[in-house]
Motif scaffolding. Structure first.
Motif, PDB file in Angstrom:
ATOM      1  N   ALA A 105       0.790  -1.519  -0.018  1.00 45.14           N
ATOM      2  CA  ALA A 105      -0.292  -0.175   0.231  1.00 45.14           C
ATOM      3  C   ALA A 105       0.987   1.438   0.021  1.00 45.14           C
ATOM      4  CB  ALA A 105      -1.189   0.056   1.611  1.00 45.14           C
ATOM      5  N   GLU A 106       0.795   2.319  -0.847  1.00 46.65           N
ATOM      6  CA  GLU A 106       1.671   3.225  -1.305  1.00 46.65           C
ATOM      7  C   GLU A 106       1.421   4.313  -1.286  1.00 46.65           C
ATOM      8  OE1 GLU A 106       3.580   2.966  -4.705  1.00 46.65           O
ATOM      9  OE2 GLU A 106       4.758   0.686  -4.117  1.00 46.65           O
ATOM     10  N   VAL A 131      -4.595   5.335   1.059  1.00 45.03           N
ATOM     11  CA  VAL A 131      -3.385   5.647   1.746  1.00 45.03           C
ATOM     12  C   VAL A 131      -3.135   7.342   1.705  1.00 45.03           C
ATOM     13  CG1 VAL A 131      -1.080   3.807   2.165  1.00 45.03           C
ATOM     14  CG2 VAL A 131      -3.133   2.698   1.324  1.00 45.03           C
ATOM     15  N   ASP A 132      -2.913   7.201   3.443  1.00 45.47           N
ATOM     16  CA  ASP A 132      -1.914   8.505   2.687  1.00 45.47           C
ATOM     17  C   ASP A 132      -0.176   8.012   3.677  1.00 45.47           C
ATOM     18  OD1 ASP A 132      -4.271  10.209   3.020  1.00 45.47           O
ATOM     19  OD2 ASP A 132      -4.686  10.599   5.764  1.00 45.47           O
ATOM     20  N   VAL A 133       0.030   8.222   4.733  1.00 44.87           N
ATOM     21  CA  VAL A 133       1.678   8.004   4.486  1.00 44.87           C
ATOM     22  C   VAL A 133       1.576   6.865   5.472  1.00 44.87           C
ATOM     23  CG1 VAL A 133       3.817   8.529   4.914  1.00 44.87           C
ATOM     24  CG2 VAL A 133       2.444  10.399   4.247  1.00 44.87           C
ATOM     25  N   PRO A 134       1.985   5.368   5.261  1.00 40.68           N
ATOM     26  CA  PRO A 134       2.438   4.340   5.734  1.00 40.68           C
ATOM     27  C   PRO A 134       3.633   4.274   6.462  1.00 40.68           C
ATOM     28  CG  PRO A 134       1.837   3.667   2.960  1.00 40.68           C
ATOM     29  CD  PRO A 134       1.821   5.211   3.252  1.00 40.68           C
ATOM     30  N   PRO A 135       3.634   3.716   8.086  1.00 43.53           N
ATOM     31  CA  PRO A 135       4.803   4.105   9.113  1.00 43.53           C
ATOM     32  C   PRO A 135       5.664   3.325   8.735  1.00 43.53           C
ATOM     33  CG  PRO A 135       2.460   3.267  10.247  1.00 43.53           C
ATOM     34  CD  PRO A 135       1.898   3.442   8.987  1.00 43.53           C
ATOM     35  N   ARG A 136       4.940   1.722   7.932  1.00 42.04           N
ATOM     36  CA  ARG A 136       5.894   0.874   7.296  1.00 42.04           C
ATOM     37  C   ARG A 136       5.977   0.794   6.238  1.00 42.04           C
ATOM     38  NH1 ARG A 136       6.934  -4.025  11.388  1.00 42.04           N
ATOM     39  NH2 ARG A 136       4.545  -3.579  12.386  1.00 42.04           N
ATOM     40  N   ALA A 137       6.446  -0.408   5.181  1.00 41.79           N
ATOM     41  CA  ALA A 137       5.939  -1.431   4.574  1.00 41.79           C
ATOM     42  C   ALA A 137       4.865  -1.920   4.812  1.00 41.79           C
ATOM     43  CB  ALA A 137       7.300  -2.008   4.132  1.00 41.79           C
TER      44      ALA A 137
END
Length: 436
Positions: free
Chosen positions: A55-56, A78-84
């Motif tokens: 998810a990007e 999806v905004d900004v995922p904390p990690r992959a």
């Protein structure tokens, strides 16, 4: 919609859960508008050598399956995922051309009636009542896409309006929760004499092999006793799957643990059971019976309320106890209020825990400590609390109606926004309501 796609629609992968692998989004991560990245589970370490779809930022994740036609196809940005982070095979990833669609515009559009109506028509029901939607269905959706500048203006106005609606809804729901807490607190305090003057004596009761804890002090004219001294307590009927079908049996409604809530009975979904007529007659609930839960979550044991002949010939299952007060020693409402306060804490201390589920036996719950006030004081307390609770519930009903209005406002706002009818000025909640 296919013309706006940057790349083909992609399903997530079914990955076995492992704490040391890629986190995988849960179905509950798809919140309105944006994805909640706190809702994840462990992925598969092997996926690091064969990376799954991630998810990007700017992706729209869409629910592919749901038990409700109204929920299948819900989308979240999806905004900004904390990690992959990857996503499960119950979701579809949508990526659009940035030259054609603003991701935030798409996220709001996706949850508007304009798109929801199209998805509802295309959703198909499969086995076990599950609704599904696939890539082909999504690719056929018609999306109103004005120039990017107009999309940005629409997003700004929509989010400004939604912030106002959400703030009002949050305050209203908080007020409802506070009213519920006040009702629970008042009823629990009334049942142990906290609304009956200051002349109090320490609570005491002969030991009975239970974990009673420290009993609250009571007014001097009150007394502590055991539940079995003031009420006949029985267990409900058990389903017998091996019993052969008998045409002489009668079919009666049967209350489950889920039907018995704290301070109320939820009768929207009451199953039926077949019993011999004599057994059904013996187990039938009577007006004034107090129903108490004996199984489920540890903190929920002992919750309950009063039966008032809401359904004819109703019985209760074996994980629900029936307490029938003997000789009018104790008002049923005071017993139910006490069970919802001190009683639930007592049941939690005396419960048995097996594989995540807790229970309390019939012999044990009969020993629950119960305070008994003089008859005149009981009547005074019930009248006092009934009046206060009625006022609080009326206020809660008004607040719930306001929340329903806010939900309609949200839908109306999104409908207007994506059909070119959104006003430039943000109207007040009252002005929006009047236009519905």
């Amino acid at each position: 919609m296919a013309d706006a796609l940057r790349e083909p629609l992609v399903n997530g992968r079914s990955l076995p859960a492992r704490e040391d692998g890629f986190p995988v989004l849960r179905a509950t991560a798809l919140r309105p508008v944006t994805v909640d990245f706190t809702q994840t589970k462990g992925g598969d370490e092997a996926a690091r050598t064969s990376p799954p779809a991630l998810a990007e930022p700017g992706d729209l994740l869409v629910s592919r399956v749901s038990g409700s036609r109204l929920l299948v196809g819900e989308g979240a940005l999806v905004d900004v995922p904390p990690r992959a982070t990857t996503f499960p095979d119950t979701m579809i990833r949508v990526r659009v051309l940035p030259s054609l669609a603003d991701p935030r515009y798409l996220a709001h559009l996706w949850n508007s009636p304009v798109v929801r109506r199209q998805i509802k028509v295309r959703a198909r029901q499969g086995g076990a009542g599950i609704y599904r939607i696939n890539h082909r269905d999504l690719a056929q959706l018609l999306l109103p896409l004005p120039p990017l500048g107009e999309q940005a203006r629409t997003v700004s106005l929509v989010e400004d309006h939604l912030a106002r609606i959400d703030a009002t809804t949050t305050r209203t729901r908080k007020a409802v929760d506070q009213a519920d807490e006040l009702i629970s607190s008042m009823s629990a305090q009334a049942s142990v004499g906290r609304l009956s003057g200051t002349d109090r004596a320490p609570g005491s009761l002969s030991a009975a092999g239970t974990y009673d804890g420290s009993l609250p002090s009571l007014p001097a004219s009150w007394r502590w006793t055991r539940l079995e001294s003031v009420a006949e307590v029985t267990r409900g009927v058990a389903r017998n799957s091996r019993r052969q079908w008998d045409p002489a049996d009668v079919e009666v409604p049967c209350l489950r643990v889920a039907n018995v809530q704290s301070g109320r009975l939820d009768l929207d979904d009451v199953p039926v059971i077949r019993l011999p007529e004599q057994r059904a007659r013996a187990a039938r609930l009577h007006t004034g019976d107090v129903l108490l839960t004996g199984g489920g979550g540890r903190s929920q044991l002992g919750r309950g309320w009063i039966w008032e002949e809401q359904l004819p010939h109703c019985v209760h299952q074996d994980h629900v106890f029936r307490a029938r007060v003997m000789g009018q020693q104790l008002h049923p409402k005071l017993l139910a209020w006490h069970a919802g306060g001190f009683g639930r804490q007592w049941c939690e201390r005396n419960a048995t825990q097996v594989t995540g589920l807790a229970s309390i036996g019939l012999g044990k719950i009969r020993l629950m400590p119960v305070p008994v006030a003089p008859p005149a004081e009981q009547q005074r307390l019930v009248a006092l609390l009934d009046a206060h609770i009625m006022s609080l519930k009326a206020a809660c009903a008004t607040a719930e109606r306001a929340v329903a209005v806010a939900d309609r406002l949200r839908s109306n706002l999104l409908q207007q926004a994506f059909t070119g009818q959104l006003p430039h000025a943000a109207p007040s909640l009252g002005q929006q309501e009047s236009s519905l």
